[in-house]
Each structure stands twice: as C-alpha cells, then as structure tokens.
Motif scaffolding. Structure first.
Motif, mmCIF file in Angstrom:
data_model
loop_
_atom_site.group_PDB
_atom_site.id
_atom_site.type_symbol
_atom_site.label_atom_id
_atom_site.label_comp_id
_atom_site.label_asym_id
_atom_site.label_seq_id
_atom_site.Cartn_x
_atom_site.Cartn_y
_atom_site.Cartn_z
ATOM 1 N N VAL A 59 32.683 32.204 44.173
ATOM 2 C CA VAL A 59 32.924 33.162 45.250
ATOM 3 C C VAL A 59 33.365 34.483 44.628
ATOM 4 O O VAL A 59 34.374 34.553 43.927
ATOM 5 C CB VAL A 59 33.997 32.648 46.231
ATOM 6 N N LEU A 60 32.594 35.524 44.861
ATOM 7 C CA LEU A 60 32.900 36.827 44.281
ATOM 8 C C LEU A 60 34.164 37.424 44.903
ATOM 9 O O LEU A 60 34.338 37.391 46.117
ATOM 10 C CB LEU A 60 31.732 37.792 44.491
ATOM 11 N N ARG A 61 35.022 37.957 44.068
ATOM 12 C CA ARG A 61 36.228 38.624 44.557
ATOM 13 C C ARG A 61 35.901 40.018 45.072
ATOM 14 O O ARG A 61 36.551 40.516 45.990
ATOM 15 C CB ARG A 61 37.263 38.698 43.436
ATOM 16 N N GLU A 62 34.892 40.628 44.456
ATOM 17 C CA GLU A 62 34.402 41.921 44.920
ATOM 18 C C GLU A 62 32.892 41.947 44.733
ATOM 19 O O GLU A 62 32.378 41.401 43.757
ATOM 20 C CB GLU A 62 35.041 43.072 44.130
ATOM 21 N N LYS A 63 32.180 42.580 45.673
ATOM 22 C CA LYS A 63 30.715 42.603 45.608
ATOM 23 C C LYS A 63 30.210 43.299 44.351
ATOM 24 O O LYS A 63 29.158 42.940 43.810
ATOM 25 C CB LYS A 63 30.154 43.291 46.849
ATOM 26 N N LYS A 64 30.952 44.285 43.871
ATOM 27 C CA LYS A 64 30.496 45.016 42.697
ATOM 28 C C LYS A 64 30.504 44.162 41.431
ATOM 29 O O LYS A 64 29.871 44.519 40.433
ATOM 30 C CB LYS A 64 31.357 46.268 42.484
ATOM 31 N N HIS A 65 31.197 43.017 41.478
ATOM 32 C CA HIS A 65 31.213 42.132 40.322
ATOM 33 C C HIS A 65 29.849 41.507 40.078
ATOM 34 O O HIS A 65 29.554 41.078 38.954
ATOM 35 C CB HIS A 65 32.263 41.033 40.510
ATOM 36 N N GLU A 66 29.023 41.444 41.119
ATOM 37 C CA GLU A 66 27.676 40.888 40.951
ATOM 38 C C GLU A 66 26.900 41.690 39.915
ATOM 39 O O GLU A 66 26.121 41.132 39.125
ATOM 40 C CB GLU A 66 26.922 40.908 42.285
ATOM 41 N N GLY A 179 36.460 31.349 36.753
ATOM 42 C CA GLY A 179 36.430 30.245 35.817
ATOM 43 C C GLY A 179 35.427 30.486 34.706
ATOM 44 O O GLY A 179 34.353 31.049 34.933
ATOM 45 N N THR A 180 35.761 30.047 33.489
ATOM 46 C CA THR A 180 34.894 30.289 32.336
ATOM 47 C C THR A 180 33.510 29.677 32.522
ATOM 48 O O THR A 180 32.493 30.326 32.247
ATOM 49 C CB THR A 180 35.543 29.732 31.059
ATOM 50 N N LEU A 181 33.451 28.429 32.985
ATOM 51 C CA LEU A 181 32.158 27.773 33.169
ATOM 52 C C LEU A 181 31.348 28.437 34.276
ATOM 53 O O LEU A 181 30.123 28.551 34.188
ATOM 54 C CB LEU A 181 32.355 26.285 33.479
ATOM 55 N N GLN A 182 32.021 28.882 35.324
ATOM 56 C CA GLN A 182 31.316 29.550 36.419
ATOM 57 C C GLN A 182 30.758 30.894 35.964
ATOM 58 O O GLN A 182 29.649 31.271 36.337
ATOM 59 C CB GLN A 182 32.263 29.730 37.610
ATOM 60 N N ILE A 183 31.526 31.610 35.152
ATOM 61 C CA ILE A 183 31.025 32.869 34.584
ATOM 62 C C ILE A 183 29.786 32.605 33.748
ATOM 63 O O ILE A 183 28.756 33.278 33.883
ATOM 64 C CB ILE A 183 32.119 33.538 33.724
ATOM 65 N N THR A 184 29.879 31.599 32.869
ATOM 66 C CA THR A 184 28.773 31.294 31.963
ATOM 67 C C THR A 184 27.535 30.857 32.736
ATOM 68 O O THR A 184 26.412 31.272 32.413
ATOM 69 C CB THR A 184 29.199 30.202 30.967
ATOM 70 N N ARG A 185 27.720 30.024 33.756
ATOM 71 C CA ARG A 185 26.583 29.555 34.556
ATOM 72 C C ARG A 185 25.875 30.706 35.251
ATOM 73 O O ARG A 185 24.646 30.801 35.244
ATOM 74 C CB ARG A 185 27.056 28.538 35.596
ATOM 75 N N ARG A 186 26.648 31.600 35.843
ATOM 76 C CA ARG A 186 26.037 32.714 36.568
ATOM 77 C C ARG A 186 25.310 33.664 35.604
ATOM 78 O O ARG A 186 24.257 34.212 35.930
ATOM 79 C CB ARG A 186 27.099 33.478 37.359
ATOM 80 N N ILE A 187 25.868 33.843 34.423
ATOM 81 C CA ILE A 187 25.227 34.687 33.423
ATOM 82 C C ILE A 187 23.875 34.106 33.011
ATOM 83 O O ILE A 187 22.876 34.832 32.895
ATOM 84 C CB ILE A 187 26.153 34.858 32.200
ATOM 85 N N PHE A 188 23.833 32.794 32.804
ATOM 86 C CA PHE A 188 22.563 32.164 32.438
ATOM 87 C C PHE A 188 21.575 32.208 33.604
ATOM 88 O O PHE A 188 20.364 32.320 33.383
ATOM 89 C CB PHE A 188 22.787 30.721 31.983
#
Length: 309
Positions: A59-66, A179-188
């Motif tokens: 869940v994004l904390r801010e839309k610009k983080h996308e 979360g680290t894994l969530q960051i990594t998953r979204r990046i991939f």
C-alpha cells in the motif's frame, strides 16, 4: 542499533559473495540463451519467488512513490543489466568490469545532492583509488591492453551511473518504511514491465527443450531465486541500514570473489598480479569503511553516509 548495523554489513557481504559467483552461471546460460532472454527469465523467476514469499499487497504511503519504484526498476535492473550486457558487444570484459566498478564514486556525488549526505572525506577517495587500481589489476591480469572503445565504454559508464541512481532510489524508498521484500518485488515487477518493449526487437524465441535442460534449470534458479530475489532483498536491506554509499563500497569485493571462485572451481591460475590486485582492493574497502567508522565512533553514535542516524 549496533546489532542492526552488523546485520547490514553481513547482508552486504552475503550479497557480493553471491554476485561474485554469478559470472559462471551467466556464462553457462549464454550458450543457449541471449542476454535479453536470460535477463527476462531471471527477473520473472525473482518476481514469482518474491510474490510467494511476500504475497501481501504493498500500500503506497504517497502516490508519488510509485514513480520512485518505477525508476528503481528501470535503473537498477532493466537499464543496468542491458547496458552492461550490450557494452560487452563493443568492448572487453576487463574494460566493462573496471568502468562499472566506478559506481561508488557516482553514489558519493548523488548522495550529497539527493540525500543531503555528508560529503565523503579523503579516506573514501583514497580507498576508491586503491580499490579501482586493484580492480584494474584483476581485470587485465598483466595484459597492458587498455583498448578504449567509445561506444562500449560509454555504455559501461552509463551502467555504473544507472546502478548509482538505483542505490539512491532504494535509499529514498527505505526511508518511507516499506518492507524490504515488498520494495524488491515491486522493483522487479517494474523491471519486467520495462523489458517488454525490448521483447519485440530482441528476437525472443524461447526453446522449451533448452529451458528444461537440468543445467539450465539449476542456473536459472540460482540467478533468479538466489542472486536476484534473495540478494536484491539483502542489498536493499543493507542500503536501508548502512546507507547507499557505505553499502556500495562492497562492490569492490565482487572481482576478488570472482577470481577466487574461478581459481577453486575452474582451476584458473592465480598470479602475483591477481594477488596484488586483491590486496589493493581489500585495502581500499577497509580504508573507505574503517576510517569512516573511526570518525563517527568518537561521537558515540552511528550515522550512515546517507545522513540518516
């Protein structure tokens, strides 16, 4: 806090130890697959493994983080690997490895600009020069043939800059408590999205008979599940804990590990030039890290090079 920092160092060390052994797996897979096919399958496996390990929706904390996630996927995986792979078509492996090893220098500059980090002192730059000299000795191994090729060398330089941008973006994302894994998953996930346009120009023709070969399956699983899913996660954790710059200097260890593995597994000869290069590289890493630690140790607290305590 000290335990957390120690875990960060351990994560960075684990990551480069694995990344230093991936060249053999990559070399084996390039016999049957193109560089693009290898990258796409590797990224797909990583994304699937991370989706299983951490299925919860981010869940994004801010839309610009996308935009930060999209840029991280583009810079750290898609562009970095494609630029590095295509640079090898125009220049030598030695040139590419040496130029890509300059990424900590770019990270130092970008950290001071975008993360408002403390500017590195003389110890960092001296360590950088020592490590780069060591990398040069390891890469060329006594062959005094620095044949400059503008196209290939510029692509390798762009790969180093791309990795530096990824490191900064990863640090910015970690500051928002994802979360680290969530960051990594979204990046991939974004890296796969950006790889799709290349699909139409790369001549992607996946052969099932080649894909199911046991040696290819094992190497794809190693690159996708371990070197990508696990190690991008541990690398992002190290960046979150230590900062982008302090983590980046561990990149110096990759050629040292590669040479060691080649000597043990492939029985490649170890020369005094390789030993000297490894010693210089390790000295550069030690100087960059140890001097920084001493400078902060007297203050009674730990502050990473990104400026975050």
């Amino acid at each position: 806090m000290r335990n957390r920092v120690s875990t960060g160092y351990a994560s960075a060390l684990l990551t480069v130890m694995v990344w230093g052994t991936t060249f053999t797996s990559t070399k084996i897979l390039l016999r049957d697959f193109s560089a693009y096919e290898l990258l796409f399958i590797r990224s797909l496996i990583a994304f699937l493994v991370l989706s299983i390990a951490k299925p919860q929706k981010l869940v994004l904390r801010e839309k610009k983080h996308e935009l930060l996630f999209a840029c991280a996927g583009l810079c750290g995986i898609t562009l970095y690997h494609l630029l590095e792979n295509y640079s090898l078509l125009f220049t030598s492996v030695a040139n590419t490895s040496l130029i890509v090893a300059t990424s900590p220098f770019f990270i130092a500059i970008l950290s001071s600009v975008f993360l408002k980090a403390e500017k590195p002192g003389p110890a960092f730059y001296l360590g950088f020069l020592l490590a780069l000299t060591g990398t040069a000795l390891i890469s060329f191994n006594g062959r005094i043939v620095l044949a400059l090729n503008p196209t290939g060398d510029i692509l390798a330089l762009c790969a180093a800059l791309s990795w530096a941008l990824y490191s900064i973006l990863s640090k910015l994302l970690s500051m928002h408590e994802y979360g680290t894994l969530q960051i990594t998953r979204r990046i991939f996930g974004y890296s796969l999205l950006f790889l799709l346009p290349v699909f139409f120009f790369s001549g992607f023709r996946l052969s099932p008979s080649l894909l199911i070969k046991p040696v290819n399956i094992l190497n794809f699983l190693y690159l996708g599940a371990v070197a990508s899913a696990l190690c991008f996660g541990t690398w992002n954790y190290a960046i979150r804990t230590l900062g982008a710059l302090k983590t980046s200097v561990f990149i110096y260890l990759i050629p040292v590990i590669s040479v060691t593995v080649s000597a043990i597994v492939l029985r490649e000869p170890v020369t005094w030039i390789l030993i000297s290069g490894a010693a210089l590289t390790l000295s550069g890493l030690f100087l960059s890290e140890y001097k920084s630690f001493l400078r902060r140790g007297g203050q009674g607290r730990t502050t990473d090079t990104s400026g975050q305590a």
